[in-house]
Motif scaffolding. Structure first.
Motif, PDB file in Angstrom:
ATOM      1  N   GLY A 229       0.783  -1.233   0.000  1.00 39.84           N
ATOM      2  CA  GLY A 229       0.000   0.000   0.000  1.00 39.84           C
ATOM      3  C   GLY A 229       0.807   1.269   0.000  1.00 39.84           C
ATOM      4  N   GLY A 230       2.119   1.197  -0.222  1.00 38.04           N
ATOM      5  CA  GLY A 230       2.950   2.389  -0.301  1.00 38.04           C
ATOM      6  C   GLY A 230       2.938   2.998  -1.690  1.00 38.04           C
ATOM      7  N   SER A 231       3.625   4.120  -1.850  1.00 36.35           N
ATOM      8  CA  SER A 231       3.672   4.790  -3.150  1.00 36.35           C
ATOM      9  C   SER A 231       5.122   4.988  -3.590  1.00 36.35           C
ATOM     10  CB  SER A 231       2.955   6.147  -3.083  1.00 36.35           C
ATOM     11  OG  SER A 231       3.625   7.033  -2.202  1.00 36.35           O
ATOM     12  N   LEU A 232       5.287   5.282  -4.887  1.00 34.74           N
ATOM     13  CA  LEU A 232       6.616   5.408  -5.485  1.00 34.74           C
ATOM     14  C   LEU A 232       6.796   6.772  -6.147  1.00 34.74           C
ATOM     15  CD1 LEU A 232       6.848   1.990  -7.391  1.00 34.74           C
ATOM     16  CD2 LEU A 232       7.683   2.480  -5.073  1.00 34.74           C
ATOM     17  N   TYR A 233       8.033   7.238  -6.184  1.00 39.35           N
ATOM     18  CA  TYR A 233       8.402   8.301  -7.108  1.00 39.35           C
ATOM     19  C   TYR A 233       8.414   7.687  -8.501  1.00 39.35           C
ATOM     20  CZ  TYR A 233      10.199  11.075  -3.158  1.00 39.35           C
ATOM     21  OH  TYR A 233      10.341  11.778  -2.001  1.00 39.35           O
ATOM     22  N   GLU A 234       7.720   8.295  -9.438  1.00 35.74           N
ATOM     23  CA  GLU A 234       7.726   7.771 -10.796  1.00 35.74           C
ATOM     24  C   GLU A 234       9.059   8.035 -11.488  1.00 35.74           C
ATOM     25  OE1 GLU A 234       5.361   5.839 -12.334  1.00 35.74           O
ATOM     26  OE2 GLU A 234       4.667   5.768 -10.270  1.00 35.74           O
ATOM     27  N   ASP A 235       9.702   9.161 -11.156  1.00 37.94           N
ATOM     28  CA  ASP A 235      11.006   9.484 -11.729  1.00 37.94           C
ATOM     29  C   ASP A 235      11.746  10.371 -10.741  1.00 37.94           C
ATOM     30  OD1 ASP A 235      13.240  10.201 -13.175  1.00 37.94           O
ATOM     31  OD2 ASP A 235      12.152  10.641 -15.028  1.00 37.94           O
ATOM     32  N   ILE A 236      12.697   9.789 -10.049  1.00 35.01           N
ATOM     33  CA  ILE A 236      13.426  10.517  -8.995  1.00 35.01           C
ATOM     34  C   ILE A 236      14.183  11.708  -9.561  1.00 35.01           C
ATOM     35  CG2 ILE A 236      15.276  10.315  -7.269  1.00 35.01           C
ATOM     36  CD1 ILE A 236      14.447   7.415  -6.890  1.00 35.01           C
ATOM     37  N   SER A 237      14.615  11.600 -10.817  1.00 38.66           N
ATOM     38  CA  SER A 237      15.399  12.684 -11.413  1.00 38.66           C
ATOM     39  C   SER A 237      14.606  13.981 -11.542  1.00 38.66           C
ATOM     40  CB  SER A 237      15.933  12.261 -12.781  1.00 38.66           C
ATOM     41  OG  SER A 237      14.882  12.104 -13.713  1.00 38.66           O
ATOM     42  N   LEU A 238      13.291  13.904 -11.463  1.00 39.07           N
ATOM     43  CA  LEU A 238      12.449  15.095 -11.558  1.00 39.07           C
ATOM     44  C   LEU A 238      12.265  15.776 -10.207  1.00 39.07           C
ATOM     45  CD1 LEU A 238       9.625  13.766 -13.933  1.00 39.07           C
ATOM     46  CD2 LEU A 238      11.708  15.039 -14.533  1.00 39.07           C
ATOM     47  N   GLU A 239      12.735  15.125  -9.138  1.00 41.07           N
ATOM     48  CA  GLU A 239      12.594  15.672  -7.794  1.00 41.07           C
ATOM     49  C   GLU A 239      13.784  16.575  -7.474  1.00 41.07           C
ATOM     50  OE1 GLU A 239       9.823  15.018  -6.042  1.00 41.07           O
ATOM     51  OE2 GLU A 239       9.169  13.782  -7.737  1.00 41.07           O
ATOM     52  N   THR A 240      13.524  17.651  -6.752  1.00 37.89           N
ATOM     53  CA  THR A 240      14.605  18.551  -6.346  1.00 37.89           C
ATOM     54  C   THR A 240      15.270  18.028  -5.081  1.00 37.89           C
ATOM     55  OG1 THR A 240      13.057  19.910  -5.073  1.00 37.89           O
ATOM     56  CG2 THR A 240      13.456  20.544  -7.366  1.00 37.89           C
ATOM     57  N   ASN A 241      16.536  18.384  -4.900  1.00 40.42           N
ATOM     58  CA  ASN A 241      17.306  18.028  -3.706  1.00 40.42           C
ATOM     59  C   ASN A 241      17.450  16.515  -3.513  1.00 40.42           C
ATOM     60  OD1 ASN A 241      17.515  20.819  -2.980  1.00 40.42           O
ATOM     61  ND2 ASN A 241      15.456  20.696  -2.108  1.00 40.42           N
TER      62      ASN A 241
END
Length: 264
Positions: A132-144
């Motif tokens: 039931g957890g969630s994922l970042y679809e693309d970590i490279s789009l996240e800041t920091n």
């Protein structure tokens, strides 16, 4: 010797469906976990009972990594797979709904039996989505955030070299396996990652940017754990990888011994 099921992936080339798994997983498991291997094919039907029959013969389960991303829409919070994907929904190297389907089926059966489970890269993400957890679809789009993708300009073998530090959580299951909570250096070849940790899991290790790099099933003392890095690639030269595989192998051997001791 314990029998371990290793998850395959679906490869479609020129309209031909193939099952495939990298040899590195098999070599590392046979050498450092001391187990026998059977490849678990992907499934395109809701064959829940068939999956249970296969898992009933196993002493452990490995959810391997792959270039494809996890498709969370193929999982329900009730731990039941959605209807089978059609071929039109499948795009190589982006998603693999056939693998998603298989993972949800075998995970349900393996957890029901209390099997030792090792998730690697995609396998950790599958564990998190399943609970039931969630994922970042693309970590490279996240800041920091750190760069978690491989450097494709390097030779393939060098893309699996250690690149960033991971802090093992004090008092956790991974810390007990490794003999303490000292920082370790791991490789990093993924674009998805855990955004919100599932309530049924506990964090075992974290990167400097806060990304969860290892997690385990919190309701059991059995080895049921996933790591975001690839311990199989340079296991011969990495003591952390060898300890991880050895701990998994020991858990599988213990399960085999208990299973063989059960009344027929």
């Amino acid at each position: 010797m314990p029998l371990v099921g290793v998850a395959a992936n679906r490869l479609i080339d020129d309209g031909v469906h193939r099952e495939w798994v990298r040899r590195r997983y098999i070599d590392a498991l046979e050498t450092y976990a001391n187990v026998e291997i059977v490849i678990l094919p992907t499934r395109s039907t809701d064959d829940i009972e068939g999956s249970r029959r296969v898992v009933a013969r196993l002493d452990g389960l490995v959810l391997t990594g792959d270039e494809s991303n996890v498709s969370p829409e193929y999982f329900l919070h009730a731990n039941t797979p959605r209807p089978s994907p059609t071929e039109s929904t499948y795009y190589r190297a982006e998603t693999d709904p056939y693998r998603d389907m298989m993972a949800s089926l075998v995970l349900s059966a393996a957890l029901e039996r209390g099997l030792p489970i090792l998730g690697i890269c995609r396998g950790l993400q599958e564990l998190n989505v399943f609970f039931g957890g969630s994922l970042y679809e693309d970590i490279s789009l996240e800041t920091n955030m750190l760069t978690h993708k491989e450097d494709i300009s390097l030779p393939r073998d060098r893309q699996y070299d250690p690149v960033h530090e991971v802090t093992v959580q004090d008092g956790g299951k991974l810390a007990r396996i490794l003999g303490g909570n000292v920082p370790i250096i791991v490789n990093s070849l993924h674009n998805q990652g855990i955004r919100i940790l599932a309530p049924g899991l506990q964090c075992e290790a974290v990167a400097a940017d806060g990304l969860i790099e290892a997690a385990s099933v919190s309701s059991t003392g059995i080895f049921q754990m996933g790591v975001q890095w690839h311990p199989e690639w340079h296991a011969a030269d990495d003591v952390v990888s060898r300890k991880l595989f050895a701990a998994f192998g020991n858990a599988c051997a213990a399960f085999e011994g208990k299973r063989q001791g059960d009344p027929v």
